[in-house]
Design a protein around this motif. Structure first.
Motif, PDB file in Angstrom:
ATOM      1  N   HIS A  83       0.837  -1.239  -0.107  1.00 47.09           N
ATOM      2  CA  HIS A  83       0.145  -0.038   0.152  1.00 47.09           C
ATOM      3  C   HIS A  83       0.783   1.415  -0.106  1.00 47.09           C
ATOM      4  O   HIS A  83       0.572   2.264  -0.792  1.00 47.09           O
ATOM      5  CB  HIS A  83      -0.981   0.119   1.163  1.00 47.09           C
ATOM      6  N   VAL A  84       1.837   1.184   0.828  1.00 45.43           N
ATOM      7  CA  VAL A  84       2.813   2.419   1.083  1.00 45.43           C
ATOM      8  C   VAL A  84       3.551   2.806  -0.187  1.00 45.43           C
ATOM      9  O   VAL A  84       3.553   3.978  -0.906  1.00 45.43           O
ATOM     10  CB  VAL A  84       3.905   2.152   1.987  1.00 45.43           C
ATOM     11  N   PHE A  85       3.841   1.655  -1.228  1.00 40.83           N
ATOM     12  CA  PHE A  85       4.601   1.877  -2.423  1.00 40.83           C
ATOM     13  C   PHE A  85       3.785   1.900  -3.690  1.00 40.83           C
ATOM     14  O   PHE A  85       4.265   1.737  -4.759  1.00 40.83           O
ATOM     15  CB  PHE A  85       5.945   1.112  -2.437  1.00 40.83           C
ATOM     16  N   ASN A  86       2.390   1.473  -3.450  1.00 41.95           N
ATOM     17  CA  ASN A  86       1.641   1.361  -4.567  1.00 41.95           C
ATOM     18  C   ASN A  86       1.799   2.345  -5.891  1.00 41.95           C
ATOM     19  O   ASN A  86       1.744   2.054  -6.976  1.00 41.95           O
ATOM     20  CB  ASN A  86       0.282   0.823  -4.271  1.00 41.95           C
ATOM     21  N   ASP A  87       1.571   3.643  -5.124  1.00 40.83           N
ATOM     22  CA  ASP A  87       1.540   4.923  -6.321  1.00 40.83           C
ATOM     23  C   ASP A  87       2.990   5.007  -6.940  1.00 40.83           C
ATOM     24  O   ASP A  87       3.003   5.666  -7.882  1.00 40.83           O
ATOM     25  CB  ASP A  87       1.337   6.157  -5.393  1.00 40.83           C
ATOM     26  N   ALA A  88       3.825   4.280  -6.457  1.00 46.83           N
ATOM     27  CA  ALA A  88       5.422   4.396  -7.037  1.00 46.83           C
ATOM     28  C   ALA A  88       5.476   3.376  -8.152  1.00 46.83           C
ATOM     29  O   ALA A  88       6.511   3.456  -9.053  1.00 46.83           O
ATOM     30  CB  ALA A  88       6.350   4.159  -6.161  1.00 46.83           C
ATOM     31  N   PHE A  89       4.528   2.594  -8.539  1.00 49.94           N
ATOM     32  CA  PHE A  89       4.812   1.566  -9.473  1.00 49.94           C
ATOM     33  C   PHE A  89       3.683   1.633 -10.617  1.00 49.94           C
ATOM     34  O   PHE A  89       2.487   2.157 -10.142  1.00 49.94           O
ATOM     35  CB  PHE A  89       4.406  -0.012  -8.907  1.00 49.94           C
ATOM     36  N   GLU A  90       3.888   1.358 -12.022  1.00 45.66           N
ATOM     37  CA  GLU A  90       2.798   1.213 -12.710  1.00 45.66           C
ATOM     38  C   GLU A  90       1.683  -0.034 -12.530  1.00 45.66           C
ATOM     39  O   GLU A  90       0.610   0.433 -12.554  1.00 45.66           O
ATOM     40  CB  GLU A  90       3.254   0.916 -14.137  1.00 45.66           C
ATOM     41  N   GLU A  91       2.379  -1.044 -11.908  1.00 45.69           N
ATOM     42  CA  GLU A  91       1.538  -1.946 -11.431  1.00 45.69           C
ATOM     43  C   GLU A  91       0.744  -1.877 -10.307  1.00 45.69           C
ATOM     44  O   GLU A  91       1.117  -1.020  -9.532  1.00 45.69           O
ATOM     45  CB  GLU A  91       2.329  -3.368 -11.288  1.00 45.69           C
ATOM     46  N   ASP A  92      -0.371  -2.571 -10.062  1.00 41.16           N
ATOM     47  CA  ASP A  92      -1.175  -2.330  -8.892  1.00 41.16           C
ATOM     48  C   ASP A  92      -0.209  -3.396  -8.158  1.00 41.16           C
ATOM     49  O   ASP A  92      -0.603  -4.731  -8.176  1.00 41.16           O
ATOM     50  CB  ASP A  92      -2.633  -2.559  -8.983  1.00 41.16           C
ATOM     51  N   LEU A  93       0.333  -2.963  -7.049  1.00 41.74           N
ATOM     52  CA  LEU A  93       1.113  -3.769  -6.081  1.00 41.74           C
ATOM     53  C   LEU A  93      -0.012  -4.852  -5.295  1.00 41.74           C
ATOM     54  O   LEU A  93       0.346  -5.951  -4.981  1.00 41.74           O
ATOM     55  CB  LEU A  93       2.152  -3.307  -5.194  1.00 41.74           C
ATOM     56  N   THR A  94      -1.171  -4.364  -4.839  1.00 40.80           N
ATOM     57  CA  THR A  94      -2.065  -5.096  -4.216  1.00 40.80           C
ATOM     58  C   THR A  94      -2.569  -6.245  -4.904  1.00 40.80           C
ATOM     59  O   THR A  94      -3.248  -7.320  -4.455  1.00 40.80           O
ATOM     60  CB  THR A  94      -3.199  -4.202  -3.503  1.00 40.80           C
ATOM     61  N   GLU A  95      -2.720  -6.105  -6.179  1.00 49.92           N
ATOM     62  CA  GLU A  95      -3.264  -6.934  -7.126  1.00 49.92           C
ATOM     63  C   GLU A  95      -2.038  -8.040  -7.724  1.00 49.92           C
ATOM     64  O   GLU A  95      -2.252  -9.290  -7.627  1.00 49.92           O
ATOM     65  CB  GLU A  95      -3.565  -6.556  -8.446  1.00 49.92           C
ATOM     66  N   GLU A  96      -0.817  -7.797  -7.925  1.00 50.48           N
ATOM     67  CA  GLU A  96       0.375  -8.270  -8.310  1.00 50.48           C
ATOM     68  C   GLU A  96       1.096  -9.172  -7.247  1.00 50.48           C
ATOM     69  O   GLU A  96       1.754 -10.212  -7.601  1.00 50.48           O
ATOM     70  CB  GLU A  96       1.329  -7.546  -9.269  1.00 50.48           C
ATOM     71  N   LEU A  97       1.094  -8.641  -6.045  1.00 49.28           N
ATOM     72  CA  LEU A  97       1.916  -9.164  -5.048  1.00 49.28           C
ATOM     73  C   LEU A  97       1.104  -9.556  -3.788  1.00 49.28           C
ATOM     74  O   LEU A  97      -0.124  -8.853  -3.485  1.00 49.28           O
ATOM     75  CB  LEU A  97       2.913  -8.157  -4.514  1.00 49.28           C
ATOM     76  N   ARG A  98       1.410 -10.473  -3.094  1.00 46.55           N
ATOM     77  CA  ARG A  98       0.599 -10.861  -1.793  1.00 46.55           C
ATOM     78  C   ARG A  98       1.535 -11.140  -0.681  1.00 46.55           C
ATOM     79  O   ARG A  98       2.582 -11.410  -0.816  1.00 46.55           O
ATOM     80  CB  ARG A  98      -0.294 -11.920  -2.281  1.00 46.55           C
ATOM     81  N   VAL A  99       1.057 -11.232   0.475  1.00 48.86           N
ATOM     82  CA  VAL A  99       1.780 -11.271   1.726  1.00 48.86           C
ATOM     83  C   VAL A  99       2.062 -12.919   2.053  1.00 48.86           C
ATOM     84  O   VAL A  99       0.650 -13.375   2.218  1.00 48.86           O
ATOM     85  CB  VAL A  99       1.223 -10.904   3.057  1.00 48.86           C
ATOM     86  N   LEU A 100       3.094 -13.542   2.007  1.00 44.20           N
ATOM     87  CA  LEU A 100       3.106 -14.978   2.178  1.00 44.20           C
ATOM     88  C   LEU A 100       3.005 -15.298   3.713  1.00 44.20           C
ATOM     89  O   LEU A 100       2.550 -16.206   4.287  1.00 44.20           O
ATOM     90  CB  LEU A 100       4.220 -15.578   1.603  1.00 44.20           C
ATOM     91  N   TYR A 101       3.634 -14.256   4.276  1.00 46.47           N
ATOM     92  CA  TYR A 101       3.914 -14.539   5.799  1.00 46.47           C
ATOM     93  C   TYR A 101       4.014 -13.239   6.488  1.00 46.47           C
ATOM     94  O   TYR A 101       4.604 -12.241   6.056  1.00 46.47           O
ATOM     95  CB  TYR A 101       5.261 -15.220   6.091  1.00 46.47           C
ATOM     96  N   LEU A 102       3.473 -13.126   7.869  1.00 40.87           N
ATOM     97  CA  LEU A 102       3.344 -11.897   8.453  1.00 40.87           C
ATOM     98  C   LEU A 102       3.932 -12.407   9.921  1.00 40.87           C
ATOM     99  O   LEU A 102       3.805 -13.601  10.450  1.00 40.87           O
ATOM    100  CB  LEU A 102       1.877 -11.501   8.803  1.00 40.87           C
ATOM    101  N   SER A 103       4.977 -11.798  10.285  1.00 43.11           N
ATOM    102  CA  SER A 103       5.885 -12.016  11.606  1.00 43.11           C
ATOM    103  C   SER A 103       4.853 -12.282  12.958  1.00 43.11           C
ATOM    104  O   SER A 103       3.920 -11.590  12.972  1.00 43.11           O
ATOM    105  CB  SER A 103       7.041 -11.067  11.798  1.00 43.11           C
ATOM    106  N   GLU A 104       5.415 -13.255  13.554  1.00 48.10           N
ATOM    107  CA  GLU A 104       4.650 -13.301  14.724  1.00 48.10           C
ATOM    108  C   GLU A 104       5.093 -12.397  15.752  1.00 48.10           C
ATOM    109  O   GLU A 104       4.300 -11.603  16.552  1.00 48.10           O
ATOM    110  CB  GLU A 104       4.845 -14.783  15.278  1.00 48.10           C
TER     111      GLU A 104
END
Length: 197
Positions: free
Chosen positions: A157-178
């Motif tokens: 979300h923070v870097f989405n505007d810096a890319f042509e691609e929609d990062l929220t569509e093209e990338l996903r979170v595999l793992y969130l730290s405990e």
């Protein structure tokens, strides 16, 4: 300068160790630094935390920002392409991972510690590749040079505007730290006059 009634010069550090060195040498009176750098500066007697930053909160299930909520800590996240077949931390075995500096809590320390706890040998089971910044990490995952990247919660979300691609569509979170990572510390030189602090 206006608020303090004295000349103030702001300098942008090139990396975390630069902040620690500048605080330790007395070249900087006030430093904003991530947790690992703060611990190092504090242990050198070069910094004392007086405040912490506040960040927007993210929903741990969806990875989406939570409107109107803030937090004093955050998580590390491991990001992969949305079409990746990886589903768990263990699926990173044999993969290439973009990282930040070894002093970065979310870009290295927490993901590596939790991978080790899961039985993944980060010296032989995966290939860690340090890069200079988060946009470079994201680009390397998007173009397939790297299979995953270590970063902070909310990166897409923070870097989405810096890319042509929609990062929220093209990338996903595999793992969130405990583990929860404290937000940046706003620190002062321990010798600073109490009234000025």
């Amino acid at each position: 300068t206006e608020q303090l009634g004295r000349p103030v010069e702001v300098t942008l550090a090139t990396d975390y160790s630069t902040i620690v060195e500048a605080m330790a040498s007395g070249q900087v009176d006030l430093g904003i630094m991530p947790p690992a750098a703060y611990v190092q500066a504090r242990d050198l007697g070069a910094a004392e935390a007086i405040l912490t930053s506040v960040l927007g909160a993210y929903d741990e299930e969806t990875g989406e920002p939570v409107e109107g909520e803030t937090t004093g800590s955050f998580k590390a996240e491991i990001i992969v392409r949305a079409d990746s077949d990886m589903e768990t931390l263990e699926d990173l075995n044999g993969k290439r991972i973009a990282t930040l500096s070894p002093t970065s809590a979310s870009g290295y320390i927490y993901p590596v510690a939790e991978m080790k706890a899961a039985g993944i040998d980060v010296t032989s089971d995966v290939t860690l590749t340090p890069v200079n910044d988060i946009p470079s990490e994201l680009t390397s995952v998007l173009n397939g040079q790297q299979d995953a990247a270590f970063s902070f919660e909310g990166t897409r979300h923070v870097f989405n505007d810096a890319f042509e691609e929609d990062l929220t569509e093209e990338l996903r979170v595999l793992y969130l730290s405990e583990g929860d990572i404290p937000n940046d510390a706003i620190t002062v030189n321990p010798e600073m006059d109490a009234e000025l602090v």
